[in-house]
Design a protein around this motif. Sequence first.
Motif, PDB file in Angstrom:
ATOM      1  N   PHE A  15      -1.014   6.764  -4.165  1.00 55.93           N
ATOM      2  CA  PHE A  15      -1.027   6.137  -2.848  1.00 55.93           C
ATOM      3  C   PHE A  15       0.378   5.682  -2.454  1.00 55.93           C
ATOM      4  CE2 PHE A  15      -1.640   3.027   0.456  1.00 55.93           C
ATOM      5  CZ  PHE A  15      -2.511   3.726   1.279  1.00 55.93           C
ATOM      6  N   HIS A  18       1.243  -4.647   4.552  1.00 52.85           N
ATOM      7  CA  HIS A  18       0.088  -3.870   5.036  1.00 52.85           C
ATOM      8  C   HIS A  18      -0.378  -2.876   3.981  1.00 52.85           C
ATOM      9  CE1 HIS A  18      -2.537  -1.211   7.244  1.00 52.85           C
ATOM     10  NE2 HIS A  18      -1.809  -0.224   6.777  1.00 52.85           N
ATOM     11  N   ASP A  19       0.569  -2.097   3.460  1.00 56.43           N
ATOM     12  CA  ASP A  19       0.187  -1.009   2.559  1.00 56.43           C
ATOM     13  C   ASP A  19      -0.446  -1.531   1.268  1.00 56.43           C
ATOM     14  OD1 ASP A  19       0.981   0.994   4.283  1.00 56.43           O
ATOM     15  OD2 ASP A  19       2.957   1.263   3.372  1.00 56.43           O
ATOM     16  N   GLY A  33      -3.547  -4.405   2.291  1.00 57.42           N
ATOM     17  CA  GLY A  33      -4.610  -3.756   3.046  1.00 57.42           C
ATOM     18  C   GLY A  33      -5.293  -2.636   2.283  1.00 57.42           C
ATOM     19  N   HIS A  34      -4.498  -1.800   1.619  1.00 60.82           N
ATOM     20  CA  HIS A  34      -5.064  -0.556   1.076  1.00 60.82           C
ATOM     21  C   HIS A  34      -5.382  -0.576  -0.416  1.00 60.82           C
ATOM     22  CE1 HIS A  34      -4.657   2.089   4.597  1.00 60.82           C
ATOM     23  NE2 HIS A  34      -3.489   1.494   4.857  1.00 60.82           N
ATOM     24  N   TYR A  86      -9.534   8.914   9.536  1.00 64.50           N
ATOM     25  CA  TYR A  86      -8.764   7.940   8.758  1.00 64.50           C
ATOM     26  C   TYR A  86      -8.684   6.619   9.518  1.00 64.50           C
ATOM     27  CZ  TYR A  86      -5.036   6.427   5.544  1.00 64.50           C
ATOM     28  OH  TYR A  86      -4.281   5.768   4.591  1.00 64.50           O
ATOM     29  N   ALA A  90      -8.039  -1.312   6.223  1.00 60.13           N
ATOM     30  CA  ALA A  90      -6.774  -1.964   5.866  1.00 60.13           C
ATOM     31  C   ALA A  90      -6.020  -2.518   7.066  1.00 60.13           C
ATOM     32  CB  ALA A  90      -5.878  -0.980   5.116  1.00 60.13           C
ATOM     33  N   MET A 103     -10.764   8.643  -0.874  1.00 64.18           N
ATOM     34  CA  MET A 103      -9.357   8.770  -0.481  1.00 64.18           C
ATOM     35  C   MET A 103      -8.742  10.062  -1.012  1.00 64.18           C
ATOM     36  SD  MET A 103      -8.368   6.315   1.492  1.00 64.18           S
ATOM     37  CE  MET A 103      -6.617   5.955   1.265  1.00 64.18           C
ATOM     38  N   VAL A 123     -10.625   4.221   7.041  1.00 62.25           N
ATOM     39  CA  VAL A 123      -9.650   3.602   6.130  1.00 62.25           C
ATOM     40  C   VAL A 123      -8.866   2.470   6.795  1.00 62.25           C
ATOM     41  CG1 VAL A 123      -7.628   4.050   4.684  1.00 62.25           C
ATOM     42  CG2 VAL A 123      -9.439   5.770   4.870  1.00 62.25           C
ATOM     43  N   GLU A 124      -8.500   2.629   8.071  1.00 58.00           N
ATOM     44  CA  GLU A 124      -7.709   1.587   8.726  1.00 58.00           C
ATOM     45  C   GLU A 124      -8.558   0.539   9.462  1.00 58.00           C
ATOM     46  OE1 GLU A 124      -4.648   1.022   8.222  1.00 58.00           O
ATOM     47  OE2 GLU A 124      -3.756   2.932   7.605  1.00 58.00           O
TER      48      GLU A 124
END
Length: 298
Positions: free
Chosen positions: A131, A153-154, A157-158, A194, A214, A171, A198-199
């Motif tokens: 990732f 964020h990355d 969030g993820h 996505y 995220a 993913m 995912v977001e």
Amino acid sequence: MAEVKTDMSELFDKAFNSGAAPVTYGQGDRLPRGDYAGAHTDYTCDQNWAAYDACDHELYRRLYERQAAQLPGLACDEFIDAVGHLGVPSRIPRFDELSDKLFRATQWEVVAVPGLIPEEAFFSLLSQRRFPVTGWIRKPEEFDYVVEPDVFHDLFGHVPLLFNPVFADYMQAYGAGGLKASQLGSCEHLARLYWYTVEFGLIRTDAGLRVYGAGILSSAGELRHSVTSALPQRLGFDLERIMRTRYKIDSYQSTYFVIESFQQLFGATAPDFTPLYERVAQLGELSAEDRFPNDRVF
Ligand code: PHE
Ligand code: CO
């Protein structure tokens, strides 16, 4: 990490000679913030953890503290249960240490990148269960809002949901599907999936709607807004509809899509998308505000 479309020109020659070409959102004349010249051809680079200063760590701590305080009753349990794996909130995590933990859990790793990367590089890393996480952190004056994804964020969030086995497999499947979509010219349709999962995805639980996306989990205001505001519409997950629905990148979403479980998401996206891409291209786009009689409204 978000997917991106447009490459930038000025640093290209330099970047192509050394490593990776820089990437930004849109056509603007804003230069990318990361050091693309120091990246490998797969866009990964060193996190260079020693280069963060005390202000960087302090900003991360404040961001983490603000988001963590809001999680109960808004974030899904899978996220809340895993966020502690990020380590102490008082400093930006070392990606190598985090990767060791994550690999033991789901065979994923986090790798550093200079910032936004091209779609194919992004898909390729996901398909390898790597990732990409942006190395740099926003400036203090960007505490409430930053245009491009940064390390907060990355990571925040993820990465927690990558500890969930079903989401982790989704993913990877998304990455492999992205490489195929690139061949078929259908990246825009797949990018919407996505975005809306995912977001900006919501999940239905016995206790009510909860957030797993995220982009919401790392946002100061949208976390509460997405679950409790009367303004946006919340619609049942519908793959074809999602692929047709445009999205906003500069405001809270007008529409969120709600899944029943990560298993539902994984199962619904398992079939070959080739015929779906053709159908969606025929049917045409929808705006984020459209509502249809057969939408399942929450
Ligand atoms: N089933 C998709 C395809 O054939 C791959 C995919 C899986 C895409 C999961 C996104 C998420 O293209
Ligand atoms: Co992201």
